[in-house]
Design an enzyme around this catalytic site. Structure first.
Site, mmCIF file in Angstrom:
data_model
loop_
_atom_site.group_PDB
_atom_site.id
_atom_site.type_symbol
_atom_site.label_atom_id
_atom_site.label_comp_id
_atom_site.label_asym_id
_atom_site.label_seq_id
_atom_site.Cartn_x
_atom_site.Cartn_y
_atom_site.Cartn_z
ATOM 1 N N THR A 181 40.397 -25.683 -0.377
ATOM 2 C CA THR A 181 39.858 -24.346 -0.119
ATOM 3 C C THR A 181 40.915 -23.277 0.142
ATOM 4 O O THR A 181 40.657 -22.097 -0.054
ATOM 5 C CB THR A 181 38.893 -24.367 1.080
ATOM 6 O OG1 THR A 181 39.595 -24.848 2.235
ATOM 7 C CG2 THR A 181 37.685 -25.231 0.793
ATOM 8 N N GLU A 184 42.042 -32.190 4.610
ATOM 9 C CA GLU A 184 40.946 -31.736 3.745
ATOM 10 C C GLU A 184 40.981 -32.454 2.400
ATOM 11 O O GLU A 184 39.965 -32.934 1.901
ATOM 12 C CB GLU A 184 41.020 -30.225 3.528
ATOM 13 C CG GLU A 184 39.940 -29.706 2.590
ATOM 14 C CD GLU A 184 40.064 -28.222 2.282
ATOM 15 O OE1 GLU A 184 39.577 -27.819 1.220
ATOM 16 O OE2 GLU A 184 40.637 -27.464 3.105
ATOM 17 N N HIS A 228 38.414 -29.429 8.644
ATOM 18 C CA HIS A 228 38.892 -30.015 7.389
ATOM 19 C C HIS A 228 38.060 -31.215 6.973
ATOM 20 O O HIS A 228 38.214 -31.731 5.875
ATOM 21 C CB HIS A 228 40.352 -30.471 7.519
ATOM 22 C CG HIS A 228 41.301 -29.367 7.838
ATOM 23 N ND1 HIS A 228 41.392 -28.226 7.084
ATOM 24 C CD2 HIS A 228 42.223 -29.241 8.826
ATOM 25 C CE1 HIS A 228 42.318 -27.437 7.597
ATOM 26 N NE2 HIS A 228 42.831 -28.031 8.661
ATOM 27 N N HIS A 243 47.183 -33.456 3.147
ATOM 28 C CA HIS A 243 46.369 -32.590 3.999
ATOM 29 C C HIS A 243 45.021 -33.271 4.279
ATOM 30 O O HIS A 243 44.421 -33.859 3.382
ATOM 31 C CB HIS A 243 46.138 -31.235 3.312
ATOM 32 C CG HIS A 243 45.566 -30.202 4.204
ATOM 33 N ND1 HIS A 243 44.222 -30.170 4.527
ATOM 34 C CD2 HIS A 243 46.141 -29.177 4.866
ATOM 35 C CE1 HIS A 243 43.995 -29.151 5.334
ATOM 36 N NE2 HIS A 243 45.142 -28.540 5.555
ATOM 37 N N CYS A 281 33.852 -27.422 7.689
ATOM 38 C CA CYS A 281 33.584 -26.143 7.029
ATOM 39 C C CYS A 281 32.572 -26.349 5.907
ATOM 40 O O CYS A 281 32.678 -27.298 5.139
ATOM 41 C CB CYS A 281 34.896 -25.602 6.465
ATOM 42 S SG CYS A 281 34.688 -24.168 5.388
ATOM 43 N N CYS A 319 38.243 -20.866 -0.863
ATOM 44 C CA CYS A 319 37.479 -20.108 0.126
ATOM 45 C C CYS A 319 37.712 -18.614 -0.051
ATOM 46 O O CYS A 319 38.846 -18.159 -0.163
ATOM 47 C CB CYS A 319 37.878 -20.543 1.537
ATOM 48 S SG CYS A 319 36.952 -19.714 2.818
#
Length: 183
Positions: A153, A109, A51, A107, A79, A181
């Site tokens: 994502t 990310e 993340h 979160h 990622c 993603c």
């Protein structure tokens, strides 16, 4: 992921890793951000999760790595899709930018992406919430030179499409980056 001669069906009967125990041990390990262990000559490894991490934390880790060469190994597992959004935020935001981000505010990310934004960032978990937050800006919603839209994502494609449609009604020239993603 299919690798070499492991193609086909595989059954492990049990978990390959006792994830609970592993995560508990990782949680107990603390990174010495103050560099105390490094100053004492210890060698450390920092594993950056998929993340990613916030920009300030990344800068702190890299500064320690520079200060103690050869003692701190950074293993960046962020990622590539997440890195792409970091780069978009770095490149496409500025003081007069409104950066709209579809995602879960708490979160890791999303926290990392938001930390790369220069200017105002609005984080929302649905198209409806985006509308509410933009409306709450009042007349201020029209004072941005640039509006950028991106997504965490792992967001649902249906919510992303709805968000894009709603944003285009308010900001006809918004820069929209498809960052969900596909893997």
């Amino acid at each position: 992921m299919v690798h070499g001669d492991l193609e086909g069906v595989m059954d492990t009967h049990h978990q390959l890793v006792e994830l609970g125990i592993f995560l508990q041990r990782l949680h107990l390990a603390q990174f010495p951000l103050d560099g105390a262990a490094l100053a004492g000559g210890s060698k450390c490894k920092v594993l950056i999760r998929t993340h990613g991490i916030t920009l300030s934390r990344e800068q702190a880790v890299r500064q320690l790595s520079d200060r103690y060469p050869g003692q701190l190994e950074i293993i960046d597992c962020t990622c590539p899709y997440v890195k792409k959004i970091h780069n978009i935020a770095d490149r496409e935001s500025g003081d007069s930018t409104l950066f709209l981000l579809l995602g879960a505010a708490d979160h890791p990310e999303v926290e990392g992406i938001a930390s790369h934004v220069k200017g105002k960032v609005l984080i929302f978990d649905s198209a409806d919430e985006a509308e509410r937050q933009i409306e709450a800006l009042g007349e201020g919603k029209n004072f941005f030179d640039r509006v950028v839209l991106a997504a965490q994502t792992t967001q649902k494609l249906s919510e992303w499409k709805k968000t894009q449609k709603n944003i285009k009604k308010v900001y006809t020239n918004a820069l929209i980056f498809d960052t969900i993603c596909s893997v």
